[in-house]
Design a protein around this motif. Structure first.
Motif, PDB file in Angstrom:
ATOM      1  N   TYR A 126      48.410  13.470 -20.717  1.00  0.00           N
ATOM      2  CA  TYR A 126      47.874  12.458 -19.810  1.00  0.00           C
ATOM      3  C   TYR A 126      47.394  13.104 -18.521  1.00  0.00           C
ATOM      4  O   TYR A 126      47.764  14.226 -18.193  1.00  0.00           O
ATOM      5  CB  TYR A 126      48.916  11.369 -19.528  1.00  0.00           C
ATOM      6  N   THR A 127      46.547  12.378 -17.813  1.00  0.00           N
ATOM      7  CA  THR A 127      45.970  12.857 -16.565  1.00  0.00           C
ATOM      8  C   THR A 127      46.363  11.920 -15.443  1.00  0.00           C
ATOM      9  O   THR A 127      46.262  10.700 -15.576  1.00  0.00           O
ATOM     10  CB  THR A 127      44.437  12.928 -16.671  1.00  0.00           C
ATOM     11  N   VAL A 128      46.814  12.501 -14.337  1.00  0.00           N
ATOM     12  CA  VAL A 128      47.148  11.754 -13.136  1.00  0.00           C
ATOM     13  C   VAL A 128      46.057  12.045 -12.107  1.00  0.00           C
ATOM     14  O   VAL A 128      45.754  13.205 -11.838  1.00  0.00           O
ATOM     15  CB  VAL A 128      48.545  12.167 -12.599  1.00  0.00           C
ATOM     16  N   GLU A 129      45.452  10.998 -11.546  1.00  0.00           N
ATOM     17  CA  GLU A 129      44.326  11.164 -10.620  1.00  0.00           C
ATOM     18  C   GLU A 129      44.761  11.423  -9.185  1.00  0.00           C
ATOM     19  O   GLU A 129      44.116  12.188  -8.469  1.00  0.00           O
ATOM     20  CB  GLU A 129      43.420   9.941 -10.693  1.00  0.00           C
ATOM     21  N   THR A 130      45.827  10.776  -8.739  1.00  0.00           N
ATOM     22  CA  THR A 130      46.328  10.965  -7.374  1.00  0.00           C
ATOM     23  C   THR A 130      47.850  11.039  -7.422  1.00  0.00           C
ATOM     24  O   THR A 130      48.476  10.500  -8.335  1.00  0.00           O
ATOM     25  CB  THR A 130      45.931   9.794  -6.447  1.00  0.00           C
ATOM     26  N   THR A 131      48.446  11.711  -6.434  1.00  0.00           N
ATOM     27  CA  THR A 131      49.902  11.769  -6.383  1.00  0.00           C
ATOM     28  C   THR A 131      50.430  10.343  -6.325  1.00  0.00           C
ATOM     29  O   THR A 131      50.074   9.573  -5.435  1.00  0.00           O
ATOM     30  CB  THR A 131      50.371  12.562  -5.146  1.00  0.00           C
ATOM     31  N   SER A 132      51.228   9.986  -7.324  1.00  0.00           N
ATOM     32  CA  SER A 132      51.714   8.607  -7.400  1.00  0.00           C
ATOM     33  C   SER A 132      52.895   8.524  -8.355  1.00  0.00           C
ATOM     34  O   SER A 132      53.177   9.442  -9.118  1.00  0.00           O
ATOM     35  CB  SER A 132      50.597   7.676  -7.889  1.00  0.00           C
ATOM     36  N   MET A 133      53.565   7.380  -8.280  1.00  0.00           N
ATOM     37  CA  MET A 133      54.645   7.098  -9.217  1.00  0.00           C
ATOM     38  C   MET A 133      54.026   6.996 -10.606  1.00  0.00           C
ATOM     39  O   MET A 133      53.046   6.271 -10.799  1.00  0.00           O
ATOM     40  CB  MET A 133      55.336   5.790  -8.832  1.00  0.00           C
ATOM     41  N   THR A 134      54.570   7.712 -11.552  1.00  0.00           N
ATOM     42  CA  THR A 134      54.036   7.735 -12.910  1.00  0.00           C
ATOM     43  C   THR A 134      55.153   7.374 -13.874  1.00  0.00           C
ATOM     44  O   THR A 134      56.275   7.854 -13.739  1.00  0.00           O
ATOM     45  CB  THR A 134      53.471   9.128 -13.243  1.00  0.00           C
ATOM     46  N   ARG A 135      54.814   6.514 -14.818  1.00  0.00           N
ATOM     47  CA  ARG A 135      55.797   6.085 -15.817  1.00  0.00           C
ATOM     48  C   ARG A 135      55.140   6.134 -17.188  1.00  0.00           C
ATOM     49  O   ARG A 135      54.060   5.596 -17.375  1.00  0.00           O
ATOM     50  CB  ARG A 135      56.287   4.679 -15.506  1.00  0.00           C
ATOM     51  N   ILE A 136      55.814   6.777 -18.143  1.00  0.00           N
ATOM     52  CA  ILE A 136      55.347   6.865 -19.521  1.00  0.00           C
ATOM     53  C   ILE A 136      56.400   6.187 -20.392  1.00  0.00           C
ATOM     54  O   ILE A 136      57.561   6.606 -20.412  1.00  0.00           O
ATOM     55  CB  ILE A 136      55.162   8.330 -19.983  1.00  0.00           C
ATOM     56  N   ASP A 137      55.999   5.121 -21.097  1.00  0.00           N
ATOM     57  CA  ASP A 137      56.914   4.355 -21.939  1.00  0.00           C
ATOM     58  C   ASP A 137      56.369   4.238 -23.347  1.00  0.00           C
ATOM     59  O   ASP A 137      55.158   4.292 -23.563  1.00  0.00           O
ATOM     60  CB  ASP A 137      57.095   2.929 -21.400  1.00  0.00           C
ATOM     61  N   VAL A 138      57.278   4.029 -24.304  1.00  0.00           N
ATOM     62  CA  VAL A 138      56.912   3.789 -25.700  1.00  0.00           C
ATOM     63  C   VAL A 138      57.435   2.406 -26.078  1.00  0.00           C
ATOM     64  O   VAL A 138      58.590   2.072 -25.800  1.00  0.00           O
ATOM     65  CB  VAL A 138      57.492   4.865 -26.640  1.00  0.00           C
ATOM     66  N   TYR A 139      56.561   1.603 -26.704  1.00  0.00           N
ATOM     67  CA  TYR A 139      56.887   0.244 -27.127  1.00  0.00           C
ATOM     68  C   TYR A 139      56.689   0.112 -28.629  1.00  0.00           C
ATOM     69  O   TYR A 139      55.813   0.763 -29.207  1.00  0.00           O
ATOM     70  CB  TYR A 139      55.966  -0.770 -26.440  1.00  0.00           C
ATOM     71  N   TYR A 161      53.648   2.560 -32.918  1.00  0.00           N
ATOM     72  CA  TYR A 161      54.193   2.434 -31.572  1.00  0.00           C
ATOM     73  C   TYR A 161      53.033   2.533 -30.584  1.00  0.00           C
ATOM     74  O   TYR A 161      51.949   3.018 -30.922  1.00  0.00           O
ATOM     75  CB  TYR A 161      55.225   3.524 -31.282  1.00  0.00           C
ATOM     76  N   TYR A 162      53.274   2.076 -29.376  1.00  0.00           N
ATOM     77  CA  TYR A 162      52.278   2.150 -28.310  1.00  0.00           C
ATOM     78  C   TYR A 162      52.866   2.929 -27.155  1.00  0.00           C
ATOM     79  O   TYR A 162      53.957   2.618 -26.680  1.00  0.00           O
ATOM     80  CB  TYR A 162      51.882   0.750 -27.830  1.00  0.00           C
ATOM     81  N   CYS A 163      52.149   3.948 -26.724  1.00  0.00           N
ATOM     82  CA  CYS A 163      52.565   4.734 -25.581  1.00  0.00           C
ATOM     83  C   CYS A 163      51.733   4.259 -24.396  1.00  0.00           C
ATOM     84  O   CYS A 163      50.499   4.234 -24.461  1.00  0.00           O
ATOM     85  CB  CYS A 163      52.345   6.214 -25.859  1.00  0.00           C
ATOM     86  N   ARG A 164      52.404   3.879 -23.311  1.00  0.00           N
ATOM     87  CA  ARG A 164      51.708   3.378 -22.125  1.00  0.00           C
ATOM     88  C   ARG A 164      51.992   4.310 -20.963  1.00  0.00           C
ATOM     89  O   ARG A 164      53.139   4.629 -20.667  1.00  0.00           O
ATOM     90  CB  ARG A 164      52.190   1.983 -21.771  1.00  0.00           C
ATOM     91  N   ALA A 165      50.918   4.752 -20.302  1.00  0.00           N
ATOM     92  CA  ALA A 165      51.025   5.576 -19.099  1.00  0.00           C
ATOM     93  C   ALA A 165      50.557   4.746 -17.919  1.00  0.00           C
ATOM     94  O   ALA A 165      49.456   4.199 -17.940  1.00  0.00           O
ATOM     95  CB  ALA A 165      50.168   6.831 -19.241  1.00  0.00           C
ATOM     96  N   ARG A 166      51.400   4.646 -16.912  1.00  0.00           N
ATOM     97  CA  ARG A 166      51.054   3.939 -15.671  1.00  0.00           C
ATOM     98  C   ARG A 166      51.200   4.924 -14.529  1.00  0.00           C
ATOM     99  O   ARG A 166      52.256   5.508 -14.343  1.00  0.00           O
ATOM    100  CB  ARG A 166      51.988   2.763 -15.433  1.00  0.00           C
ATOM    101  N   SER A 167      50.116   5.098 -13.768  1.00  0.00           N
ATOM    102  CA  SER A 167      50.146   6.001 -12.629  1.00  0.00           C
ATOM    103  C   SER A 167      49.280   5.396 -11.539  1.00  0.00           C
ATOM    104  O   SER A 167      48.072   5.205 -11.740  1.00  0.00           O
ATOM    105  CB  SER A 167      49.626   7.376 -13.030  1.00  0.00           C
TER     106      SER A 167
END
Length: 138
Positions: free
Chosen positions: A73-86, A120-126
């Protein structure tokens, strides 16, 4: 029956709309208001949707996988990042990462050990970005 979800038997021009996110990418109430040209209500009304960005910033390889896959995954700016699997019902089955992360490309391993085979679904939030990718555990 047309109504306002109050349980009454009113009729008229009020409609309830439900956008069901089967990927589990969004919790109820997340997102932005629907445009007023879609709802006819100022500000879009109480319903919300959020675009899922293209998966250019999130991928899994190998996919399908038998025991372990790499989530990139790619993070664009320094931020809280969370990677989850559903799972396919939207239930959170694993948190893979939850911390502040610097910009750039990152990878982590996702082990399917002790998990049933399936989709499964992998979700990246950043920051304000959300990406989802399907992964298949065989």
């Amino acid at each position: 029956k047309v109504g306002d979800n109050s349980g009454g038997t009113r009729s008229g021009n009020l409609y309830d709309w439900i956008v069901w996110d089967v990927s589990g990418a969004y919790a109820p109430g997340e997102g932005t208001a629907l445009p007023s040209d879609l709802t006819g209500l100022p500000g879009g009304g109480p319903s919300s949707v959020k675009d899922i960005r293209s998966n250019e910033s999130l991928s899994a390889f190998p996919n399908p996988f038998t025991s372990e896959t790499t989530i990139a995954y790619t993070v664009e700016t320094t931020s809280m990042t969370r990677i989850d699997v559903y799972d396919v019902t939207g239930k959170l089955v694993k948190n893979l990462f939850n911390d502040i992360q610097i910009p750039g490309s990152h990878e982590l391993r996702f082990s399917g050990e002790n998990m049933p085979a399936g989709m499964y679904y992998c979700r990246a939030r950043s920051g304000n970005s959300v990406s989802v990718v399907k992964v298949l555990l065989r």
